[in-house]
Design a protein around this motif. Structure first.
Motif, PDB file in Angstrom:
ATOM      1  N   GLU A 116      -4.319 -31.805  14.797  1.00 19.38           N
ATOM      2  CA  GLU A 116      -5.731 -31.685  15.158  1.00 19.38           C
ATOM      3  C   GLU A 116      -6.590 -31.365  13.937  1.00 19.38           C
ATOM      4  N   LEU A 117      -6.122 -30.389  13.153  1.00 11.57           N
ATOM      5  CA  LEU A 117      -6.891 -29.937  11.997  1.00 11.57           C
ATOM      6  C   LEU A 117      -7.003 -31.055  10.956  1.00 11.57           C
ATOM      7  N   SER A 118      -5.890 -31.761  10.724  1.00  5.57           N
ATOM      8  CA  SER A 118      -5.954 -32.816   9.710  1.00  5.57           C
ATOM      9  C   SER A 118      -6.868 -33.948  10.179  1.00  5.57           C
ATOM     10  N   MET A 139     -17.357 -36.656  15.788  1.00  4.50           N
ATOM     11  CA  MET A 139     -17.267 -35.214  15.570  1.00  4.50           C
ATOM     12  C   MET A 139     -17.732 -34.441  16.804  1.00  4.50           C
ATOM     13  N   TRP A 140     -18.848 -34.880  17.411  1.00  6.06           N
ATOM     14  CA  TRP A 140     -19.332 -34.213  18.622  1.00  6.06           C
ATOM     15  C   TRP A 140     -18.308 -34.325  19.736  1.00  6.06           C
ATOM     16  N   MET A 141     -17.649 -35.510  19.823  1.00 12.24           N
ATOM     17  CA  MET A 141     -16.595 -35.678  20.830  1.00 12.24           C
ATOM     18  C   MET A 141     -15.508 -34.636  20.616  1.00 12.24           C
ATOM     19  N   GLN A 142     -15.149 -34.440  19.345  1.00 10.31           N
ATOM     20  CA  GLN A 142     -14.096 -33.485  19.001  1.00 10.31           C
ATOM     21  C   GLN A 142     -14.503 -32.076  19.426  1.00 10.31           C
ATOM     22  N   GLU A 200      -9.523 -33.528  12.115  1.00 11.68           N
ATOM     23  CA  GLU A 200     -10.896 -33.050  11.941  1.00 11.68           C
ATOM     24  C   GLU A 200     -11.315 -33.112  10.476  1.00 11.68           C
ATOM     25  N   LEU A 201     -10.393 -32.745   9.588  1.00 13.40           N
ATOM     26  CA  LEU A 201     -10.705 -32.802   8.157  1.00 13.40           C
ATOM     27  C   LEU A 201     -10.991 -34.241   7.727  1.00 13.40           C
ATOM     28  N   LEU A 202     -10.195 -35.185   8.265  1.00 15.68           N
ATOM     29  CA  LEU A 202     -10.369 -36.591   7.916  1.00 15.68           C
ATOM     30  C   LEU A 202     -11.750 -37.084   8.364  1.00 15.68           C
ATOM     31  N   VAL A 203     -12.124 -36.754   9.632  1.00 13.70           N
ATOM     32  CA  VAL A 203     -13.432 -37.188  10.130  1.00 13.70           C
ATOM     33  C   VAL A 203     -14.537 -36.550   9.294  1.00 13.70           C
ATOM     34  N   GLY A 204     -14.375 -35.246   8.970  1.00 18.05           N
ATOM     35  CA  GLY A 204     -15.381 -34.568   8.156  1.00 18.05           C
ATOM     36  C   GLY A 204     -15.560 -35.234   6.803  1.00 18.05           C
ATOM     37  N   LEU A 205     -14.442 -35.613   6.199  1.00 13.40           N
ATOM     38  CA  LEU A 205     -14.479 -36.284   4.896  1.00 13.40           C
ATOM     39  C   LEU A 205     -15.206 -37.630   4.995  1.00 13.40           C
TER      40      LEU A 205
END
Lengths: 314, 97
Positions: A4-6, A45-48, A8-13
């Protein structure tokens, strides 16, 4: 590191990359394409974050409709842009860079200084929700608890349309907006413009109706309706109405007027402006939302269509 | 039975992802707009089709399954149209230069 964290990090990047790309792009068109992909990534991101209403709004309005507005602006600006070849003076660029850095640093500092447990009214909103008869707390906030904000938002929409129309040349006032449609007589686009609208109309209505209890709402539904109408106009299957038409003027103010009327009636019936009498709250909200959706769809499509232009004939 | 169904889902979704991967590689590596479109439409049509087919047995109701199929059909319709339009612009620009 968990999956999950990776993720989220990927989407953030990716969001940061798309943002940097759309700021750095030299060409207005590429910057707009970057902005649209940025919006789509933000929606993921909002979905997440489980904020499906915000994700829907971001996709439909933030990315889709704003993207279309920017694209048509880019197309109209292309001729003027080609003439400007010189870059701005060095001093101006330094000042601009300093100003942008100052804004970014202050935003970053503010975010870092936010209190640990953010103050929230979410509990109160969910607690009072049964009184409205709605099942979706977001819609409860929009249509009941903060109805005044929503009303003002609709008034601003109408004002923005007035702003666009006021750019029309004098003889344009009896004319109609003319969309840029490079594929007006294209068979493929005409096929899409005949096949998609029934699905889109159903989906738009579904979003609005469903918005009472699940993610969705009048604004998202209206954006889909506006997109369908724009598709028909761009395929050359219809013409935008003349802006002096009486029905058009009435439809443009129908949403805010219904809202204000119901709100004023609330003073007598429920004791406050924009208050709903409890047993009828949900039906009143739907009664306000229906014309509001019509107004939003019309205004959004007409904003994209641009100012009316002088036309020949009556 | 349920393990077999899950196996089908994993296989179909993986195959779909493979098509998307191939589409991305094509988008990055192919020389001109028309061939890049060719690569992309495969990802859209077949890749998404395989993913939807793989997810169908996992749907909790018939309505949900129908919605999944509708998503695929709508993407097919939009993707095919936009592909045609981009190709037309590319060809027009190609003949002009």
């Amino acid at each position: 590191m968990s999956f999950e964290l990776s993720y989220e990090l990927l989407v953030g990047l990716l969001v940061l990359t798309a943002a940097a790309w759309s700021v750095a792009a030299r060409d207005t068109y590429s910057a707009t394409v970057g902005f649209v992909s940025y919006g789509l990534l933000i929606a993921i991101m909002w979905m997440q974050l489980q904020a499906f209403d915000v994700a829907l709004a971001e996709v439909a309005i933030g990315s889709g409709l704003t993207g279309l507005l920017l694209l048509s602006a880019a197309a109209r600006l292309r001729a003027a842009e080609a003439r400007v070849t010189s870059r701005p003076p060095v001093m101006l660029r330094i000042v601009a860079a300093l100003a942008c850095t100052a804004v970014s640093v202050s935003i970053a500092a503010t975010v870092l200084r936010l209190p640990e447990s953010a103050p929230s009214l979410a509990g109160a909103a969910v607690g009072a929700l049964p009184a409205t008869g709605l099942g979706n707390p977001v819609n409860g906030v929009l249509m009941a608890f903060r109805a005044f904000d929503t009303l003002l938002e609709k008034v601003v929409l109408v004002l923005s349309l007035v702003g666009v129309w006021s750019l029309a040349p004098e003889p344009g006032w009896s004319g109609r907006p003319r969309l840029l449609h490079p594929f007006a007589d294209d068979g493929v686009l005409r096929f899409l413009a005949r096949t998609l609208p029934p699905i889109g109309l159903l989906f738009g209505a579904h979003l609005m109706w469903n918005g009472a209890d699940e993610p969705g709402g009048a604004f998202q539904g209206a954006t889909v309706l506006a997109a369908m109408w724009l598709l028909v106009l761009m395929a050359g299957l219809g013409e935008a109405p003349r802006i002096r038409e009486r029905w058009l003027r009435v439809a443009v103010v129908a949403g805010p007027m219904t809202f204000i009327t119901v709100g004023l009636a609330g003073i007598g019936v429920a004791g406050a402006f924009l208050a709903y009498p409890e047993p009828h709250a949900k039906s009143l909200i739907l009664f306000v939302e229906l014309p509001m959706m019509l107004t939003i769809a019309l205004v959004l499509a007409l904003l994209v269509a641009g100012p009316p232009e002088p036309t020949a004939g009556p | 039975m349920s393990a077999l169904v899950d196996l089908f889902t994993v296989a179909a979704v993986s195959a779909g992802i493979l098509f998307f991967l191939a589409g991305v590689v094509g988008l990055l590596r192919f020389p001109d707009a028309l061939t890049r479109l060719h690569a992309l439409t495969k990802a859209d049509n077949v890749g998404l089709g395989l993913i939807v087919a793989g997810l169908l047995p996992q749907a909790s109701s018939l309505l949900e399954a129908l919605k999944l199929v509708l998503v695929w059909l709508t993407v097919l319709l939009a993707g095919a149209t936009v592909g045609q339009l981009i190709a037309r612009v590319a060809r027009r620009a190609g003949t002009r230069t």
